[in-house]
Design a protein around this motif. Structure first.
Motif, PDB file in Angstrom:
ATOM      1  N   LEU A  38       0.812  -1.215   0.000  1.00 49.75           N
ATOM      2  CA  LEU A  38       0.000   0.000   0.000  1.00 49.75           C
ATOM      3  C   LEU A  38       0.851   1.275   0.000  1.00 49.75           C
ATOM      4  CD1 LEU A  38      -2.855   1.235   0.213  1.00 49.75           C
ATOM      5  CD2 LEU A  38      -2.659   1.026   2.695  1.00 49.75           C
ATOM      6  N   SER A  39       2.052   1.194   0.515  1.00 51.63           N
ATOM      7  CA  SER A  39       2.890   2.380   0.704  1.00 51.63           C
ATOM      8  C   SER A  39       3.086   3.234  -0.551  1.00 51.63           C
ATOM      9  CB  SER A  39       4.231   1.967   1.297  1.00 51.63           C
ATOM     10  OG  SER A  39       4.934   3.106   1.721  1.00 51.63           O
ATOM     11  N   PRO A  40       3.375   2.658  -1.732  1.00 55.55           N
ATOM     12  CA  PRO A  40       3.527   3.505  -2.918  1.00 55.55           C
ATOM     13  C   PRO A  40       2.235   4.266  -3.274  1.00 55.55           C
ATOM     14  CG  PRO A  40       4.414   1.315  -3.333  1.00 55.55           C
ATOM     15  CD  PRO A  40       3.711   1.266  -2.014  1.00 55.55           C
ATOM     16  N   THR A  41       1.097   3.638  -3.041  1.00 56.41           N
ATOM     17  CA  THR A  41      -0.183   4.296  -3.307  1.00 56.41           C
ATOM     18  C   THR A  41      -0.371   5.476  -2.371  1.00 56.41           C
ATOM     19  OG1 THR A  41      -1.130   2.204  -4.053  1.00 56.41           O
ATOM     20  CG2 THR A  41      -2.683   3.944  -3.434  1.00 56.41           C
ATOM     21  N   ILE A  42      -0.010   5.309  -1.099  1.00 55.38           N
ATOM     22  CA  ILE A  42      -0.111   6.407  -0.131  1.00 55.38           C
ATOM     23  C   ILE A  42       0.775   7.565  -0.577  1.00 55.38           C
ATOM     24  CG2 ILE A  42       0.329   7.091   2.269  1.00 55.38           C
ATOM     25  CD1 ILE A  42      -2.162   5.274   1.944  1.00 55.38           C
ATOM     26  N   GLU A  43       1.982   7.249  -1.055  1.00 52.82           N
ATOM     27  CA  GLU A  43       2.892   8.293  -1.531  1.00 52.82           C
ATOM     28  C   GLU A  43       2.322   9.014  -2.749  1.00 52.82           C
ATOM     29  OE1 GLU A  43       6.800   6.561  -1.996  1.00 52.82           O
ATOM     30  OE2 GLU A  43       6.722   5.761   0.049  1.00 52.82           O
ATOM     31  N   GLU A  44       1.701   8.265  -3.669  1.00 55.97           N
ATOM     32  CA  GLU A  44       1.071   8.883  -4.840  1.00 55.97           C
ATOM     33  C   GLU A  44      -0.059   9.817  -4.419  1.00 55.97           C
ATOM     34  OE1 GLU A  44      -0.311   5.935  -7.638  1.00 55.97           O
ATOM     35  OE2 GLU A  44       1.644   4.936  -7.658  1.00 55.97           O
ATOM     36  N   LEU A  45      -0.877   9.372  -3.475  1.00 59.70           N
ATOM     37  CA  LEU A  45      -1.994  10.197  -3.008  1.00 59.70           C
ATOM     38  C   LEU A  45      -1.486  11.480  -2.346  1.00 59.70           C
ATOM     39  CD1 LEU A  45      -4.304   7.397  -1.596  1.00 59.70           C
ATOM     40  CD2 LEU A  45      -4.676   8.737  -3.679  1.00 59.70           C
ATOM     41  N   ALA A  46      -0.388  11.367  -1.600  1.00 56.27           N
ATOM     42  CA  ALA A  46       0.194  12.554  -0.967  1.00 56.27           C
ATOM     43  C   ALA A  46       0.600  13.568  -2.031  1.00 56.27           C
ATOM     44  CB  ALA A  46       1.394  12.160  -0.104  1.00 56.27           C
ATOM     45  N   GLN A  47       1.160  13.096  -3.146  1.00 58.48           N
ATOM     46  CA  GLN A  47       1.555  13.980  -4.244  1.00 58.48           C
ATOM     47  C   GLN A  47       0.334  14.573  -4.941  1.00 58.48           C
ATOM     48  OE1 GLN A  47       4.553  14.985  -5.011  1.00 58.48           O
ATOM     49  NE2 GLN A  47       5.666  13.606  -3.676  1.00 58.48           N
ATOM     50  N   GLU A  48      -0.619  13.713  -5.283  1.00 56.60           N
ATOM     51  CA  GLU A  48      -1.781  14.136  -6.070  1.00 56.60           C
ATOM     52  C   GLU A  48      -2.713  15.074  -5.307  1.00 56.60           C
ATOM     53  OE1 GLU A  48      -3.560  10.524  -7.616  1.00 56.60           O
ATOM     54  OE2 GLU A  48      -1.612   9.925  -8.471  1.00 56.60           O
ATOM     55  N   TYR A  49      -2.777  14.916  -3.992  1.00 58.44           N
ATOM     56  CA  TYR A  49      -3.680  15.742  -3.191  1.00 58.44           C
ATOM     57  C   TYR A  49      -2.931  16.771  -2.345  1.00 58.44           C
ATOM     58  CZ  TYR A  49      -7.586  12.926  -4.662  1.00 58.44           C
ATOM     59  OH  TYR A  49      -8.545  12.310  -5.425  1.00 58.44           O
ATOM     60  N   CYS A  50      -1.680  17.031  -2.724  1.00 59.54           N
ATOM     61  CA  CYS A  50      -0.871  18.029  -2.018  1.00 59.54           C
ATOM     62  C   CYS A  50      -1.606  19.370  -2.011  1.00 59.54           C
ATOM     63  CB  CYS A  50       0.484  18.162  -2.712  1.00 59.54           C
ATOM     64  SG  CYS A  50       1.604  19.292  -1.878  1.00 59.54           S
ATOM     65  N   GLY A  51      -1.758  19.949  -0.820  1.00 57.28           N
ATOM     66  CA  GLY A  51      -2.474  21.216  -0.688  1.00 57.28           C
ATOM     67  C   GLY A  51      -3.944  21.046  -0.369  1.00 57.28           C
ATOM     68  N   LYS A  52      -4.483  19.839  -0.606  1.00 54.57           N
ATOM     69  CA  LYS A  52      -5.901  19.583  -0.328  1.00 54.57           C
ATOM     70  C   LYS A  52      -6.084  18.762   0.938  1.00 54.57           C
ATOM     71  CE  LYS A  52      -7.151  19.768  -5.174  1.00 54.57           C
ATOM     72  NZ  LYS A  52      -7.426  18.972  -6.357  1.00 54.57           N
ATOM     73  N   VAL A  73      -7.001  -2.657  15.015  1.00 54.61           N
ATOM     74  CA  VAL A  73      -6.750  -4.054  15.355  1.00 54.61           C
ATOM     75  C   VAL A  73      -6.230  -4.854  14.167  1.00 54.61           C
ATOM     76  CG1 VAL A  73      -8.367  -4.107  17.276  1.00 54.61           C
ATOM     77  CG2 VAL A  73      -9.170  -4.659  14.984  1.00 54.61           C
ATOM     78  N   SER A  74      -6.247  -4.263  12.991  1.00 55.51           N
ATOM     79  CA  SER A  74      -5.780  -4.927  11.787  1.00 55.51           C
ATOM     80  C   SER A  74      -5.075  -3.890  10.916  1.00 55.51           C
ATOM     81  CB  SER A  74      -6.975  -5.524  11.041  1.00 55.51           C
ATOM     82  OG  SER A  74      -6.567  -6.210   9.889  1.00 55.51           O
ATOM     83  N   ILE A  75      -3.988  -4.309  10.278  1.00 56.90           N
ATOM     84  CA  ILE A  75      -3.290  -3.383   9.393  1.00 56.90           C
ATOM     85  C   ILE A  75      -3.125  -4.017   8.022  1.00 56.90           C
ATOM     86  CG2 ILE A  75      -2.101  -2.031  11.147  1.00 56.90           C
ATOM     87  CD1 ILE A  75       0.363  -3.831  10.680  1.00 56.90           C
ATOM     88  N   PRO A  76      -3.046  -3.215   6.985  1.00 60.70           N
ATOM     89  CA  PRO A  76      -3.106  -1.763   7.028  1.00 60.70           C
ATOM     90  C   PRO A  76      -4.513  -1.247   7.331  1.00 60.70           C
ATOM     91  CG  PRO A  76      -3.045  -2.516   4.750  1.00 60.70           C
ATOM     92  CD  PRO A  76      -2.886  -3.734   5.610  1.00 60.70           C
ATOM     93  N   GLY A  92      -7.592  -3.073   5.741  1.00 56.06           N
ATOM     94  CA  GLY A  92      -7.065  -4.024   4.776  1.00 56.06           C
ATOM     95  C   GLY A  92      -6.518  -3.318   3.552  1.00 56.06           C
ATOM     96  N   LEU A  93      -5.847  -4.088   2.708  1.00 56.00           N
ATOM     97  CA  LEU A  93      -5.256  -3.542   1.495  1.00 56.00           C
ATOM     98  C   LEU A  93      -6.367  -3.084   0.559  1.00 56.00           C
ATOM     99  CD1 LEU A  93      -2.701  -3.040  -0.169  1.00 56.00           C
ATOM    100  CD2 LEU A  93      -2.923  -5.385  -1.041  1.00 56.00           C
TER     101      LEU A  93
END
Length: 109
Positions: A38-52, A73-76, A92-93
């Motif tokens: 999931l981590s690369p997706t989180i990084e993409e979202l941080a870039q795409e929604y930067c400022g929002k 109780v469960s990750i992610p 979950g993923l």
């Protein structure tokens, strides 16, 4: 460039509860395969929604009290906070379109 916040018990209130924008939190651990996926997706979202929105990560091994307080109780687990309160939780993923839909839902409010 968007910054992913390292959320701890010490800065949770300042960075999440008192944030002027919605905050997406990723609860994860080093040993969790789906979390690493999931981590690369989180990084993409941080870039795409930067400022929002703001994006933060909480390592549950380093911050077990935060995980306990927020009943993770469960990750992610991905939580979205708006105006200091959790308004959405995905366990979950999840794929990127599902996360984008959750973010858009919060931004429309």
């Amino acid at each position: 460039m968007a910054t992913i916040l390292h959320i701890t018990q010490e800065n949770f209130e300042e960075e999440v509860v008192n944030a002027s924008k919605p905050v997406l939190l990723d609860y994860w651990a080093d040993w969790c395969g789906p979390c690493r996926m999931l981590s690369p997706t989180i990084e993409e979202l941080a870039q795409e929604y930067c400022g929002k929105i703001r994006v933060g990560k909480i390592n549950i091994d380093e911050q077990p009290t935060l995980a306990l307080l927020h009943r993770v109780v469960s990750i992610p687990t991905v939580s979205i906070y708006s105006e200091g309160k959790e308004v959405k939780r995905l366990i979950g993923l999840r794929d990127k379109p599902e996360l984008v839909e959750a973010i858009q839902e919060v931004l429309k409010k």
